[in-house]
Design a protein around this motif. Structure first.
Motif, PDB file in Angstrom:
ATOM      1  N   LEU A 141       0.836  -1.195   0.000  1.00 25.37           N
ATOM      2  CA  LEU A 141       0.000   0.000   0.000  1.00 25.37           C
ATOM      3  C   LEU A 141       0.874   1.249   0.000  1.00 25.37           C
ATOM      4  O   LEU A 141       1.911   1.284   0.660  1.00 25.37           O
ATOM      5  CB  LEU A 141      -0.886   0.031   1.255  1.00 25.37           C
ATOM      6  CG  LEU A 141      -1.921  -1.070   1.387  1.00 25.37           C
ATOM      7  CD1 LEU A 141      -2.584  -1.005   2.758  1.00 25.37           C
ATOM      8  CD2 LEU A 141      -2.964  -0.950   0.294  1.00 25.37           C
ATOM      9  N   PRO A 142       0.456   2.295  -0.708  1.00 26.11           N
ATOM     10  CA  PRO A 142       1.206   3.546  -0.638  1.00 26.11           C
ATOM     11  C   PRO A 142       1.075   4.157   0.761  1.00 26.11           C
ATOM     12  O   PRO A 142       0.004   4.127   1.362  1.00 26.11           O
ATOM     13  CB  PRO A 142       0.521   4.435  -1.673  1.00 26.11           C
ATOM     14  CG  PRO A 142      -0.419   3.582  -2.426  1.00 26.11           C
ATOM     15  CD  PRO A 142      -0.649   2.350  -1.645  1.00 26.11           C
ATOM     16  N   LEU A 143       2.155   4.715   1.259  1.00 24.65           N
ATOM     17  CA  LEU A 143       2.158   5.398   2.554  1.00 24.65           C
ATOM     18  C   LEU A 143       2.336   6.878   2.282  1.00 24.65           C
ATOM     19  O   LEU A 143       3.350   7.307   1.729  1.00 24.65           O
ATOM     20  CB  LEU A 143       3.289   4.890   3.445  1.00 24.65           C
ATOM     21  CG  LEU A 143       3.450   5.639   4.767  1.00 24.65           C
ATOM     22  CD1 LEU A 143       2.259   5.368   5.691  1.00 24.65           C
ATOM     23  CD2 LEU A 143       4.743   5.233   5.450  1.00 24.65           C
ATOM     24  N   LEU A 144       1.346   7.664   2.661  1.00 29.74           N
ATOM     25  CA  LEU A 144       1.398   9.109   2.509  1.00 29.74           C
ATOM     26  C   LEU A 144       1.929   9.689   3.816  1.00 29.74           C
ATOM     27  O   LEU A 144       1.389   9.405   4.889  1.00 29.74           O
ATOM     28  CB  LEU A 144       0.002   9.642   2.203  1.00 29.74           C
ATOM     29  CG  LEU A 144      -0.121  11.070   1.711  1.00 29.74           C
ATOM     30  CD1 LEU A 144       0.609  11.238   0.383  1.00 29.74           C
ATOM     31  CD2 LEU A 144      -1.581  11.444   1.547  1.00 29.74           C
ATOM     32  N   ASP A 145       2.987  10.471   3.737  1.00 30.93           N
ATOM     33  CA  ASP A 145       3.668  11.000   4.913  1.00 30.93           C
ATOM     34  C   ASP A 145       3.611  12.521   4.879  1.00 30.93           C
ATOM     35  O   ASP A 145       4.000  13.137   3.888  1.00 30.93           O
ATOM     36  CB  ASP A 145       5.123  10.515   4.908  1.00 30.93           C
ATOM     37  CG  ASP A 145       5.902  10.933   6.131  1.00 30.93           C
ATOM     38  OD1 ASP A 145       5.289  11.388   7.117  1.00 30.93           O
ATOM     39  OD2 ASP A 145       7.136  10.809   6.099  1.00 30.93           O
ATOM     40  N   PHE A 160       0.381  10.311   9.031  1.00 29.76           N
ATOM     41  CA  PHE A 160       0.623   9.255   8.062  1.00 29.76           C
ATOM     42  C   PHE A 160      -0.721   8.721   7.572  1.00 29.76           C
ATOM     43  O   PHE A 160      -1.718   8.782   8.287  1.00 29.76           O
ATOM     44  CB  PHE A 160       1.395   8.090   8.691  1.00 29.76           C
ATOM     45  CG  PHE A 160       2.704   8.490   9.280  1.00 29.76           C
ATOM     46  CD1 PHE A 160       3.846   8.529   8.505  1.00 29.76           C
ATOM     47  CD2 PHE A 160       2.798   8.830  10.624  1.00 29.76           C
ATOM     48  CE1 PHE A 160       5.064   8.898   9.044  1.00 29.76           C
ATOM     49  CE2 PHE A 160       4.009   9.197  11.177  1.00 29.76           C
ATOM     50  CZ  PHE A 160       5.142   9.230  10.378  1.00 29.76           C
ATOM     51  N   ALA A 161      -0.707   8.172   6.372  1.00 29.40           N
ATOM     52  CA  ALA A 161      -1.923   7.553   5.841  1.00 29.40           C
ATOM     53  C   ALA A 161      -1.540   6.396   4.925  1.00 29.40           C
ATOM     54  O   ALA A 161      -0.704   6.548   4.035  1.00 29.40           O
ATOM     55  CB  ALA A 161      -2.757   8.570   5.082  1.00 29.40           C
ATOM     56  N   TYR A 162      -2.125   5.240   5.190  1.00 27.30           N
ATOM     57  CA  TYR A 162      -2.064   4.131   4.233  1.00 27.30           C
ATOM     58  C   TYR A 162      -3.281   4.273   3.342  1.00 27.30           C
ATOM     59  O   TYR A 162      -4.404   4.387   3.827  1.00 27.30           O
ATOM     60  CB  TYR A 162      -2.116   2.769   4.935  1.00 27.30           C
ATOM     61  CG  TYR A 162      -0.784   2.283   5.421  1.00 27.30           C
ATOM     62  CD1 TYR A 162       0.289   2.150   4.560  1.00 27.30           C
ATOM     63  CD2 TYR A 162      -0.606   1.920   6.746  1.00 27.30           C
ATOM     64  CE1 TYR A 162       1.516   1.708   4.995  1.00 27.30           C
ATOM     65  CE2 TYR A 162       0.622   1.457   7.204  1.00 27.30           C
ATOM     66  CZ  TYR A 162       1.663   1.357   6.319  1.00 27.30           C
ATOM     67  OH  TYR A 162       2.880   0.907   6.763  1.00 27.30           O
ATOM     68  N   LEU A 163      -3.048   4.291   2.065  1.00 25.55           N
ATOM     69  CA  LEU A 163      -4.134   4.484   1.111  1.00 25.55           C
ATOM     70  C   LEU A 163      -4.314   3.244   0.256  1.00 25.55           C
ATOM     71  O   LEU A 163      -3.357   2.545  -0.061  1.00 25.55           O
ATOM     72  CB  LEU A 163      -3.844   5.689   0.216  1.00 25.55           C
ATOM     73  CG  LEU A 163      -3.599   7.009   0.950  1.00 25.55           C
ATOM     74  CD1 LEU A 163      -3.209   8.095  -0.033  1.00 25.55           C
ATOM     75  CD2 LEU A 163      -4.814   7.413   1.753  1.00 25.55           C
TER      76      LEU A 163
END
Length: 178
Positions: A141-145, A160-163
């Motif tokens: 999963l992409p990790l948005l930081d 942080f966000a796992y999308l």
């Protein structure tokens, strides 16, 4: 039915039992050492070195260390799945978090931040960087930081966000949470 042709071995006896599962099995004390060293995230190679220092005749391999660490983590999690355990920890440690579900069962997107990071974010709210890492975790999963910058030029992680994916609606959802 097996038929014995020759009663002697066709190879020499091994000089060392390293790598043999029975010889390398872990004692209860060694499992406790592994658990205590896993909590502060000591690297497996350092755990193995510590076990070898305690018992020079140990035939334990790095694979057995990995297996013991995995068993320890599973015992902490109990009957929860990894995602349920994560949600429980986020709630227990009072993180601020949101999630979206797919089909009311599967977590689609997960956004979280530490309360102290929010305080720092409110104090230093002029410059933020948003970066996305791709396929670096076990679920791909992409990790948005989200990273903030202090007036002195120091950086700090904010959120942080796992999308589920890199689609616009996922990114917009995370930006709205920010």
């Amino acid at each position: 039915m097996e038929k014995l042709i020759c009663g002697i071995h066709n190879h020499e006896l091994v000089k060392s039992l390293v790598g043999h599962p029975y010889a390398g099995r872990l004692t209860k004390d060694e499992k406790k050492i592994i658990a205590n060293m896993t909590k502060p995230m000591v690297k497996p190679k350092n755990i193995l070195l510590t076990l070898k220092e305690h018992n020079v005749n140990s035939c334990t391999t790095i694979k057995q260390i990995y297996n013991a660490r995995s068993a320890y983590r599973s015992s902490i999690r109990g009957a929860y799945t990894e995602m349920q355990h994560l949600m429980k920890l986020l709630e227990r440690d009072q993180y601020i978090y949101w999630h979206r579900l797919k089909d009311e069962v599967v977590v689609r997107d997960l956004f979280w931040c530490h309360p102290n990071a929010v305080k720092l974010c409110n104090a230093c709210h002029l410059v933020f960087f948003v970066d996305n890492t791709y396929k670096t975790n076990r679920y791909r999963l992409p990790l948005l930081d989200f990273v903030g910058v202090t007036p002195t030029g120091m950086t700090f992680s904010v959120e942080f966000a796992y999308l589920e994916g890199e689609r616009v609606n996922n990114i917009v959802w995370a930006l709205k949470r920010f």
